[in-house]
Design a protein around this motif. Structure first.
Motif, short mmCIF file in Angstrom:
data_model
loop_
_atom_site.label_atom_id
_atom_site.label_comp_id
_atom_site.label_asym_id
_atom_site.label_seq_id
_atom_site.Cartn_x
_atom_site.Cartn_y
_atom_site.Cartn_z
N ALA A 90 0.83 -1.20 0.00
CA ALA A 90 0.00 0.00 0.00
C ALA A 90 0.86 1.25 0.00
N PHE A 91 2.16 1.07 0.14
CA PHE A 91 3.10 2.18 0.07
C PHE A 91 3.07 2.76 -1.34
N PRO A 92 3.06 4.09 -1.49
CA PRO A 92 2.97 4.68 -2.83
C PRO A 92 4.10 4.22 -3.76
N HIS A 93 3.72 3.97 -5.00
CA HIS A 93 4.71 3.59 -6.01
C HIS A 93 4.96 4.78 -6.93
N PHE A 94 6.22 5.05 -7.18
CA PHE A 94 6.58 6.22 -7.99
C PHE A 94 7.28 5.79 -9.27
N ASP A 95 6.86 6.36 -10.38
CA ASP A 95 7.60 6.20 -11.63
C ASP A 95 8.88 7.02 -11.54
N PRO A 96 9.96 6.62 -12.17
CA PRO A 96 10.07 5.53 -13.15
C PRO A 96 10.53 4.21 -12.52
N TYR A 97 10.44 4.09 -11.19
CA TYR A 97 10.98 2.90 -10.53
C TYR A 97 10.07 1.70 -10.79
N PRO A 98 10.65 0.54 -11.05
CA PRO A 98 9.85 -0.63 -11.47
C PRO A 98 9.01 -1.21 -10.35
N ARG A 99 7.89 -1.74 -10.72
CA ARG A 99 7.07 -2.48 -9.77
C ARG A 99 7.63 -3.90 -9.61
N ASP A 100 7.51 -4.42 -8.41
CA ASP A 100 7.95 -5.79 -8.14
C ASP A 100 6.88 -6.74 -8.68
N PRO A 101 7.22 -7.68 -9.55
CA PRO A 101 6.22 -8.58 -10.14
C PRO A 101 5.57 -9.52 -9.13
N ASN A 102 6.20 -9.67 -7.95
CA ASN A 102 5.65 -10.58 -6.94
C ASN A 102 4.81 -9.85 -5.88
N VAL A 103 4.56 -8.56 -6.09
CA VAL A 103 3.83 -7.76 -5.11
C VAL A 103 2.50 -7.29 -5.69
N ILE A 104 1.45 -7.35 -4.87
CA ILE A 104 0.14 -6.82 -5.24
C ILE A 104 0.07 -5.38 -4.74
N TYR A 105 -0.06 -4.42 -5.64
CA TYR A 105 -0.12 -3.01 -5.27
C TYR A 105 -1.57 -2.53 -5.24
N PHE A 106 -1.87 -1.66 -4.26
CA PHE A 106 -3.20 -1.06 -4.22
C PHE A 106 -3.15 0.23 -3.41
N SER A 107 -4.24 0.98 -3.45
CA SER A 107 -4.32 2.24 -2.73
C SER A 107 -5.26 2.11 -1.53
N LEU A 108 -4.84 2.63 -0.39
CA LEU A 108 -5.69 2.62 0.80
C LEU A 108 -6.91 3.53 0.63
N GLU A 109 -6.84 4.44 -0.34
CA GLU A 109 -7.96 5.36 -0.55
C GLU A 109 -9.12 4.68 -1.25
N ASP A 110 -8.89 3.50 -1.84
CA ASP A 110 -9.92 2.79 -2.59
C ASP A 110 -10.46 1.64 -1.72
N PHE A 111 -11.56 1.90 -1.03
CA PHE A 111 -12.11 0.92 -0.09
C PHE A 111 -12.57 -0.35 -0.82
N ASP A 112 -13.18 -0.20 -2.00
CA ASP A 112 -13.63 -1.37 -2.75
C ASP A 112 -12.45 -2.25 -3.16
N GLU A 113 -11.34 -1.60 -3.55
CA GLU A 113 -10.15 -2.36 -3.90
C GLU A 113 -9.57 -3.06 -2.68
N MET A 114 -9.60 -2.40 -1.54
CA MET A 114 -9.13 -3.02 -0.30
C MET A 114 -9.94 -4.26 0.03
#
Length: 236
Positions: A90-114
């Motif tokens: 849930a930690f913010p991800h910033f471009d241009p740094y790559p996302r880890d393919p083994n990690v599920i990213y999401f936003s705490l602001e999106d309750f439905d996604e949570m």
């Protein structure tokens, strides 16, 4: 409901065998007092018992958490590959740094996604879940009504899907009224609360079981040390 062992020698005996499945737990204290290690050790114990676990690390990139686990001899990488350890960010991800393919990213602001992520963990039979490090200031920025809804969802999710949930929270050095209100809400909803501190007089880390439903437990501060194998309780 059964109890899940923490893997901390001597601690499980103090709380009647472990932490009750389906419970909402708060690990609370200032930085450097052993809170994250406590949660990590609890998850590692679950892996050793053949369970599936998940960690939502909020305050650092996930590769740092992998490295932190490994300093105690706990290599979570093979468990990630078999989806016994599910990594969430849930930690913010910033471009241009790559996302880890083994990690599920999401936003705490999106309750439905949570909620979707939580149900995904349930479908994967996760029994232990840890999240944090949360700051009290972060809670104070939330709308209390929305926060209560999130708390109620989390409690229901843990209870009905038999998951032990740990939130790691950092105490604020200064608190305004909104911080007090938000933290009070979170604490009042929790089933169990574990406090951590550094005792300036004894120069020892200590923990206290401030609240624990359905279990006899000591109320005094318990000294411990962090060793190469994790947390170890000390004699008072």
């Amino acid at each position: 409901m059964g109890k899940l062992r923490t893997g901390i020698k001597g601690f499980d005996e103090l709380i009647g065998g472990g932490i009750e499945s389906g419970s909402r737990n708060i690990i609370y204290g200032p930085p450097g007092t052993g809170r994250t290690v406590f949660a990590m050790q609890f998850l590692w114990q679950g892996l050793q018992e053949g369970e599936s676990v998940a960690y939502d690390v909020m305050d650092k990139p996930f590769p740092r958490l992998r490295a932190y686990f490994k300093t105690f001899g706990w290599d979570i990488t093979p468990y990630e590959k078999t989806e016994k350890f599910i990594a969430i960010q849930a930690f913010p991800h910033f471009d241009p740094y790559p996302r880890d393919p083994n990690v599920i990213y999401f936003s705490l602001e999106d309750f439905d996604e949570m909620k979707r992520i939580d149900k995904l963990l349930s479908d994967k039979n996760v029994t232990r879940f840890a999240a944090g490090d949360f700051s009290e200031q972060m809670f104070s920025s939330k709308d209390l009504k929305q926060m209560e809804t999130v708390e109620d969802w989390t409690i229901s999710w843990c209870h009905f899907d038999n998951i032990v949930n740990f939130d790691i929270m950092t105490t604020a050095t200064q608190k305004d009224i909104s911080t007090h209100q938000a933290v009070d809400l979170d604490m009042n909803k929790a089933h169990n609360i574990f406090l951590f501190r550094f005792n300036q007089e004894t120069h020892r880390r200590e923990l206290q079981i401030a609240k624990m439903e359905g279990a006899e437990h000591p109320l005094d501060w318990i000294p411990f040390k962090i060793t190469a194998k994790g947390i170890e309780l000390l004699k008072s």
